[in-house]
Motif scaffolding. Structure first.
Motif, PDB file in Angstrom:
ATOM      1  N   ASP A   6     -15.733  33.078  14.403  1.00  0.00           N
ATOM      2  CA  ASP A   6     -15.606  32.661  15.795  1.00  0.00           C
ATOM      3  C   ASP A   6     -15.800  33.853  16.739  1.00  0.00           C
ATOM      4  O   ASP A   6     -15.796  33.670  17.953  1.00  0.00           O
ATOM      5  N   TRP A   7     -15.991  35.042  16.189  1.00  0.00           N
ATOM      6  CA  TRP A   7     -16.302  36.222  17.002  1.00  0.00           C
ATOM      7  C   TRP A   7     -16.876  37.286  16.084  1.00  0.00           C
ATOM      8  O   TRP A   7     -16.424  37.447  14.942  1.00  0.00           O
ATOM      9  N   GLU A  27     -22.177  31.821   7.652  1.00  0.00           N
ATOM     10  CA  GLU A  27     -20.817  31.890   7.110  1.00  0.00           C
ATOM     11  C   GLU A  27     -20.748  33.114   6.195  1.00  0.00           C
ATOM     12  O   GLU A  27     -21.723  33.457   5.540  1.00  0.00           O
ATOM     13  N   ARG A  63      -6.640  32.646   8.939  1.00  0.00           N
ATOM     14  CA  ARG A  63      -7.206  33.630   9.861  1.00  0.00           C
ATOM     15  C   ARG A  63      -7.533  34.931   9.134  1.00  0.00           C
ATOM     16  O   ARG A  63      -6.731  35.422   8.347  1.00  0.00           O
ATOM     17  N   GLY A 109     -12.533  35.213  12.059  1.00  0.00           N
ATOM     18  CA  GLY A 109     -12.819  33.813  11.820  1.00  0.00           C
ATOM     19  C   GLY A 109     -11.728  33.158  11.021  1.00  0.00           C
ATOM     20  O   GLY A 109     -10.618  33.678  10.902  1.00  0.00           O
ATOM     21  N   ARG A 110     -12.077  32.027  10.452  1.00  0.00           N
ATOM     22  CA  ARG A 110     -11.133  31.238   9.669  1.00  0.00           C
ATOM     23  C   ARG A 110     -11.745  30.966   8.307  1.00  0.00           C
ATOM     24  O   ARG A 110     -12.865  30.502   8.200  1.00  0.00           O
ATOM     25  N   THR A 129     -20.915  28.055  16.599  1.00  0.00           N
ATOM     26  CA  THR A 129     -19.485  28.198  16.341  1.00  0.00           C
ATOM     27  C   THR A 129     -18.720  28.184  17.650  1.00  0.00           C
ATOM     28  O   THR A 129     -19.082  28.899  18.574  1.00  0.00           O
ATOM     29  N   PRO A 130     -17.637  27.385  17.754  1.00  0.00           N
ATOM     30  CA  PRO A 130     -16.852  27.399  18.986  1.00  0.00           C
ATOM     31  C   PRO A 130     -16.264  28.792  19.224  1.00  0.00           C
ATOM     32  O   PRO A 130     -15.759  29.413  18.294  1.00  0.00           O
ATOM     33  N   ARG A 131     -16.353  29.255  20.450  1.00  0.00           N
ATOM     34  CA  ARG A 131     -15.817  30.571  20.800  1.00  0.00           C
ATOM     35  C   ARG A 131     -14.370  30.413  21.245  1.00  0.00           C
ATOM     36  O   ARG A 131     -14.018  29.454  21.904  1.00  0.00           O
ATOM     37  N   ARG A 132     -13.550  31.371  20.910  1.00  0.00           N
ATOM     38  CA  ARG A 132     -12.182  31.337  21.408  1.00  0.00           C
ATOM     39  C   ARG A 132     -12.017  32.463  22.404  1.00  0.00           C
ATOM     40  O   ARG A 132     -12.737  33.449  22.371  1.00  0.00           O
TER      41      ARG A 132
END
Length: 152
Positions: free
Chosen positions: A119-120, A41, A61, A78-79, A141-144
């Motif tokens: 996320d990227w 993180e 975001r 990311g967030r 981490t989930p990828r979008r």
């Protein structure tokens, strides 16, 4: 690039630019002290009444760029969130391990800790004749889906 390499890179660079979205969706950027937690993180602090905190409370975001001076960069998206409880304690301890000089600001309640879950991310090395771009493996981490170039 593996997550462990990202962590080491961010910790060595120690600063970067965080971009948030203003109330009118305009981009707003700030150069900040940043570190990476053991989980990958990104962590930074900010004054509670700053534009970036207001922006992040409205829309978490973010885009981040770290590095550049040595011919390498880390671009990430990311967030952001504001950890609480045990997570706040963990993140604050990791942040202050990197930046012990900011402990007084935390003790005085003068800053808020922000955590970015990526996320990227992509590392670029522009020092040679041919740039080398490597996506970071963010397995936990989930990828979008990323739009194709020229479609976003």
């Amino acid at each position: 690039m593996e997550l462990t390499e990202l962590i080491a890179y961010v910790r060595a660079q120690r600063a970067g630019v965080v971009s948030t979205l203003g109330a009118d969706a305009s981009p707003q950027a700030a150069y900040l002290a940043i570190t990476a937690s053991d989980r990958g993180e990104l962590l930074f602090d900010a004054k509670p009444d700053s534009r970036k905190i207001a922006n992040l409370r409205r829309d978490g975001r973010v885009a981040v760029v770290i590095g550049g001076a040595d011919g390498t960069t880390l671009q990430a998206e990311g967030r952001a969130d504001f950890p609480a409880g045990v997570e706040l304690e963990r993140c604050t301890a990791e942040y202050l391990e990197a930046f012990p000089e900011f402990a007084g600001s935390f003790e005085a309640g003068a800053v808020v800790l922000v955590r970015i879950v990526l996320d990227w991310a992509r590392h670029g090395d522009f020092r040679g004749e041919t740039p080398v771009m490597r996506e970071v493996a963010l397995a936990a981490t989930p990828r979008r889906a990323r739009p194709a170039p020229g479609t976003a």
